[in-house]
Motif scaffolding. Structure first.
Motif, PDB file in Angstrom:
ATOM      1  N   GLU A 116       0.820  -1.212   0.000  1.00  0.00           N
ATOM      2  CA  GLU A 116       0.000   0.000   0.000  1.00  0.00           C
ATOM      3  C   GLU A 116       0.852   1.260   0.000  1.00  0.00           C
ATOM      4  O   GLU A 116       0.339   2.363  -0.124  1.00  0.00           O
ATOM      5  N   GLY A 117       2.181   1.125   0.195  1.00  0.00           N
ATOM      6  CA  GLY A 117       3.082   2.268   0.132  1.00  0.00           C
ATOM      7  C   GLY A 117       3.487   2.843   1.470  1.00  0.00           C
ATOM      8  O   GLY A 117       4.073   3.907   1.531  1.00  0.00           O
ATOM      9  N   PHE A 118       3.207   2.167   2.569  1.00  0.00           N
ATOM     10  CA  PHE A 118       3.681   2.624   3.869  1.00  0.00           C
ATOM     11  C   PHE A 118       4.546   1.545   4.499  1.00  0.00           C
ATOM     12  O   PHE A 118       4.681   0.458   3.957  1.00  0.00           O
ATOM     13  N   CYS A 119       5.162   1.866   5.652  1.00  0.00           N
ATOM     14  CA  CYS A 119       6.103   0.921   6.262  1.00  0.00           C
ATOM     15  C   CYS A 119       6.006   0.973   7.781  1.00  0.00           C
ATOM     16  O   CYS A 119       5.268   1.767   8.348  1.00  0.00           O
ATOM     17  N   ASP A 120       6.783   0.100   8.420  1.00  0.00           N
ATOM     18  CA  ASP A 120       6.908   0.128   9.874  1.00  0.00           C
ATOM     19  C   ASP A 120       7.685   1.374  10.280  1.00  0.00           C
ATOM     20  O   ASP A 120       8.470   1.919   9.505  1.00  0.00           O
ATOM     21  N   GLU A 121       7.491   1.818  11.525  1.00  0.00           N
ATOM     22  CA  GLU A 121       8.223   2.985  12.020  1.00  0.00           C
ATOM     23  C   GLU A 121       9.534   2.530  12.664  1.00  0.00           C
ATOM     24  O   GLU A 121       9.547   1.613  13.481  1.00  0.00           O
ATOM     25  N   VAL A 122      10.619   3.174  12.261  1.00  0.00           N
ATOM     26  CA  VAL A 122      11.935   2.872  12.814  1.00  0.00           C
ATOM     27  C   VAL A 122      12.582   4.184  13.236  1.00  0.00           C
ATOM     28  O   VAL A 122      12.603   5.142  12.481  1.00  0.00           O
ATOM     29  N   ARG A 123      13.094   4.218  14.468  1.00  0.00           N
ATOM     30  CA  ARG A 123      13.817   5.385  14.980  1.00  0.00           C
ATOM     31  C   ARG A 123      15.215   4.930  15.377  1.00  0.00           C
ATOM     32  O   ARG A 123      15.364   3.980  16.126  1.00  0.00           O
ATOM     33  N   LEU A 124      16.221   5.606  14.835  1.00  0.00           N
ATOM     34  CA  LEU A 124      17.605   5.219  15.098  1.00  0.00           C
ATOM     35  C   LEU A 124      18.387   6.367  15.706  1.00  0.00           C
ATOM     36  O   LEU A 124      18.235   7.517  15.296  1.00  0.00           O
ATOM     37  N   VAL A 125      19.232   6.040  16.690  1.00  0.00           N
ATOM     38  CA  VAL A 125      20.147   7.003  17.290  1.00  0.00           C
ATOM     39  C   VAL A 125      21.559   6.539  16.963  1.00  0.00           C
ATOM     40  O   VAL A 125      21.919   5.398  17.242  1.00  0.00           O
TER      41      VAL A 125
END
Length: 142
Positions: free
Chosen positions: A114-123
């Motif tokens: 559908e054109g979206f993804c999981d959320e990933v936050r990286l430091v």
């Protein structure tokens, strides 16, 4: 033919027709704008190359109507999809996946058809924090 009849059929656009044309052009432009990176972050080419890889995976997910799996290796700062790789400018020190802390040295996120993804936050080890926006499917600095 009198003067009024000649003026009426001069072939120009009326004001309403001009507004309709401008509205259609405007809708096309604002539909295209999110996919263009006109301003772009030219200082961090590694983030741009990672976003290009993720954009290719998103395109493949939408075109093939199948999920695409992208891997991020923390230790090496590598992003892998299919047989392509891109690297971040530094190693990842910590992160979150769909609001949960990431355990381990690698995370796999999904880009859906559908054109979206999981959320990933990286430091990163240099203190930079980036977030993979689930709707735009691209990393951005916080």
């Amino acid at each position: 033919m009198d003067m009024h009849a000649a003026r009426r059929f001069s072939g120009g656009l009326t004001f309403i027709e001009l507004l309709i044309v401008l509205f259609i052009v405007g809708m096309g432009w604002f539909t295209l704008m999110p996919n263009l990176d006109l301003a772009g972050d030219r200082t961090d080419d590694s983030l741009s190359s990672v976003n290009a890889l993720i954009y290719a995976a998103k395109t493949e997910a939408v075109v093939s109507d199948s999920r695409q799996y992208v891997y991020i290796n923390f230790e090496n700062g590598l992003v892998r999809w299919d047989k392509e790789e891109a690297s971040f400018s530094s190693a990842v020190s910590s992160g979150h996946f769909n609001e949960s802390p990431i355990d381990g040295d690698e995370v796999e996120f999904v880009i859906y058809p559908e054109g979206f993804c999981d959320e990933v936050r990286l430091v990163f080890s240099d203190g930079l924090t980036v977030v993979l926006d689930p709707l735009a499917v691209r990393f951005g600095e916080m």
